[in-house]
Enzyme design. Structure first.
Site, PDB file in Angstrom:
ATOM      1  N   LYS A   1     -98.807  31.471  68.890  1.00  0.00           N
ATOM      2  CA  LYS A   1     -98.243  32.376  67.901  1.00  0.00           C
ATOM      3  C   LYS A   1     -98.527  31.972  66.453  1.00  0.00           C
ATOM      4  O   LYS A   1     -99.599  32.253  65.935  1.00  0.00           O
ATOM      5  CB  LYS A   1     -96.755  32.572  68.182  1.00  0.00           C
ATOM      6  CG  LYS A   1     -96.561  33.356  69.494  1.00  0.00           C
ATOM      7  CD  LYS A   1     -95.207  33.948  69.709  1.00  0.00           C
ATOM      8  CE  LYS A   1     -95.210  34.901  70.892  1.00  0.00           C
ATOM      9  NZ  LYS A   1     -94.385  34.509  72.025  1.00  0.00           N
TER      10      LYS A   1
ATOM     11  N   ASP B   1     -92.506  24.320  76.096  1.00  0.00           N
ATOM     12  CA  ASP B   1     -93.207  25.526  75.659  1.00  0.00           C
ATOM     13  C   ASP B   1     -92.617  25.925  74.298  1.00  0.00           C
ATOM     14  O   ASP B   1     -91.558  26.524  74.219  1.00  0.00           O
ATOM     15  CB  ASP B   1     -93.022  26.651  76.684  1.00  0.00           C
ATOM     16  CG  ASP B   1     -93.731  27.943  76.259  1.00  0.00           C
ATOM     17  OD1 ASP B   1     -94.169  28.029  75.093  1.00  0.00           O
ATOM     18  OD2 ASP B   1     -93.834  28.857  77.096  1.00  0.00           O
TER      19      ASP B   1
ATOM     20  N   PHE C   1     -89.754  32.699  79.594  1.00  0.00           N
ATOM     21  CA  PHE C   1     -90.859  33.589  79.255  1.00  0.00           C
ATOM     22  C   PHE C   1     -92.036  32.723  78.831  1.00  0.00           C
ATOM     23  O   PHE C   1     -91.916  31.918  77.911  1.00  0.00           O
ATOM     24  CB  PHE C   1     -90.510  34.582  78.147  1.00  0.00           C
ATOM     25  CG  PHE C   1     -91.664  35.517  77.861  1.00  0.00           C
ATOM     26  CD1 PHE C   1     -91.838  36.661  78.625  1.00  0.00           C
ATOM     27  CD2 PHE C   1     -92.601  35.221  76.889  1.00  0.00           C
ATOM     28  CE1 PHE C   1     -92.928  37.496  78.414  1.00  0.00           C
ATOM     29  CE2 PHE C   1     -93.697  36.053  76.664  1.00  0.00           C
ATOM     30  CZ  PHE C   1     -93.857  37.204  77.431  1.00  0.00           C
TER      31      PHE C   1
HETATM   32  C1  LIG Z   1     -95.014  34.626  73.391  1.00  0.00           C
HETATM   33  C2  LIG Z   1     -94.799  33.453  74.266  1.00  0.00           C
HETATM   34  C3  LIG Z   1     -95.785  33.017  75.171  1.00  0.00           C
HETATM   35  C4  LIG Z   1     -97.058  33.798  75.420  1.00  0.00           C
HETATM   36  O1  LIG Z   1     -97.855  33.961  74.313  1.00  0.00           O
HETATM   37  P1  LIG Z   1     -98.991  35.114  74.287  1.00  0.00           P
HETATM   38  O2  LIG Z   1     -99.793  34.790  73.081  1.00  0.00           O
HETATM   39  O3  LIG Z   1     -98.270  36.418  74.192  1.00  0.00           O
HETATM   40  O4  LIG Z   1     -99.748  34.990  75.557  1.00  0.00           O
HETATM   41  C5  LIG Z   1     -95.545  31.848  75.870  1.00  0.00           C
HETATM   42  N1  LIG Z   1     -94.398  31.170  75.730  1.00  0.00           N
HETATM   43  C6  LIG Z   1     -93.421  31.575  74.901  1.00  0.00           C
HETATM   44  C7  LIG Z   1     -92.193  30.751  74.772  1.00  0.00           C
HETATM   45  C8  LIG Z   1     -93.581  32.729  74.152  1.00  0.00           C
HETATM   46  O5  LIG Z   1     -92.580  33.150  73.357  1.00  0.00           O
END
Ligand SMILES: *Cc1c(COP(=O)(O)O)cnc(C)c1O
Length: 421
Positions: free
Chosen positions: A264, A235, A150
């Site tokens: 985040k 990520d 994700f």
């Molecule tokens: C939430 C998330 C994203 C995307 O972040 P947004 O601020 O919602 O665009 C990317 N990578 C991971 C692992 C995430 O959990």
């Protein structure tokens, strides 16, 4: 009187939900609770009920709601200077990114706003590095990602998702991605070709259901990527900044990636702040005009992000997450209810997988809500437990008692329907 107020509150909740549904796109399926206030680990709904937040806005609220120190920085900076664009320099971008690079061990950072934007930045950097540094023929660069990944919701990112619903109806998608199983380093090595520029991976998969890879996986990925001159990009939008008990989840295996994506919690639970970080040889592919964002690196975001990092360090929140996370995981383990199929996690990122014959994760979250705990299911069967990193041991114990009570009330598993005569 109390009853009357209760009915009035319920009507207010229903009215607000109806109004939201009337005007808001129905791209989410929220729990039927209307929140109006937050403080540290607590949330209050419009009926005055208090809940323990075990979601933390998908880890964006790691410092707790409306942390007074961060709110003070936000208000002060908002009155001073908030948005300038990067047409000019501002006096906070350097200090913020300097601290971010120092804490993460990266050379340079590119500020963005949302996680998806920072991942897009990583993909652009990886491709350009592939052409300029690795010598991949123009237009041929490939990026390897994992099944269950994700990384956000832009069209390029959902294009490499393995979740059918994230893709359905949104094609055509950008080419150049290869998907390998998560947790299988041999599969990664087999998928690498001379055109592979990068491997993008979450050290713990969040949205896939808090999936922890086998020990040694990330370290092996590091070794494989180095040997094949492939960038390892972690990520850590969800796992980073203390969530798993270390500042970065890749530190659990002493892995230093070539590049890193954060988001985040970087905004202190107040603003969207994200960043793509890399070693100099990767970041330096960007020239003026190659990439940008109107809001990326704005003074307000820099002030809050900088204060959030200082808070994280001063309060040793990563270590706290390791301790309270272990306490929570151990407590959940001791429940040993037959409805529990699996329990996994690192630090304060914990997933409880339920046997759907007993109860769906969504229905379980509704029961938790009735008992004063807010969480959300991922993928129908997994309940997420990811409270703010500021949660105390006593609050963890109280939450465990509540979760135990919810399990104790579960009805027996649904019997298999007798075969029709
Ligand atoms: C939430 C998330 C994203 C995307 O972040 P947004 O601020 O919602 O665009 C990317 N990578 C991971 C692992 C995430 O959990």
């Amino acid at each position: 009187m109390e009853n009357h107020d209760g009915v009035k509150g319920m009507l207010r909740t229903q009215q607000l939900i109806r109004n939201e549904n009337l005007h808001c796109a129905s791209n989410y399926h929220p729990l039927p609770v209307v929140l109006t206030r937050g403080q540290d680990v607590w949330l209050w709904d419009v009926e005055g009920r208090r809940y323990l937040d075990m979601m933390s806005a998908y880890s964006a609220v790691s410092f707790g709601h409306s942390h007074p120190e961060l709110v003070a920085v936000l208000c002060e900076q908002a009155q001073r200077l908030a948005v300038t664009s990067r047409a000019f320099h501002n006096d906070l971008l350097g200090p913020f990114l300097g601290l971010l690079c120092e804490m993460t061990g990266m050379d340079r950072a590119l500020p963005m706003n949302t996680g998806a934007e920072a991942v897009e930045t990583a993909l652009k950097a990886a491709r350009k590095w592939g052409y300029q540094a690795k010598g991949i023929p123009e237009g041929q660069a490939r990026i390897i990602v994992c099944k269950g990944n994700f990384a956000g919701r832009t069209t390029t990112i959902v294009g490499f998702s393995s979740e059918p619903q994230y893709r359905a109806g949104f094609g055509p998608f950008a080419p150049g991605f290869d998907v390998v199983p998560f947790g299988d380093a041999d599969a990664l090595e087999l998928a690498i070709t001379p055109d592979t520029a990068a491997f993008l991976v979450e050290p713990v998969q969040g949205e896939a259901g808090i999936v922890v890879p086998p020990p040694g996986y990330l370290a092996r990925c590091r070794e494989i990527c180095s040997r094949h001159n492939v960038l390892l990009i972690c990520d850590e939008v969800q796992t980073g900044l203390g969530r798993t008990g270390r500042l970065l989840a890749c530190e659990h295996e002493s892995v230093v990636p070539d590049a890193l994506v954060l988001g985040k919690a970087l905004g202190g639970g107040l603003l969207p702040v994200s960043a793509f970080l890399a070693r100099a040889g990767v970041m330096d592919v960007f020239q003026p005009g190659d990439h940008g964002s109107t809001f990326g690196g704005n003074p307000l975001a820099c002030a809050v992000g900088h204060a959030a990092l200082q808070l994280l360090r001063r309060e040793s929140l990563a270590q706290r997450a390791a301790t309270t996370g272990a306490r929570l995981l151990q407590g959940l383990r001791s429940i040993a209810h037959p409805a529990i199929r699996d329990l996994r996690g690192k630090g304060l990122l914990i997933g409880l997988e339920l046997d759907p014959h007993f109860i769906s994760a969504h229905a379980f979250c509704l029961r938790l809500m009735e008992h004063g705990i807010l969480s959300k299911d991922t993928h129908g069967t997994v309940v997420r437990f990811a409270p703010p990193l500021t949660i105390s041991a006593g609050q963890v114990d109280d939450a465990l008692a509540t979760i135990k009570a919810v399990f104790a009330e579960l009805p027996a598993p649904q019997q298999q329907r007798p075969l029709a005569a």
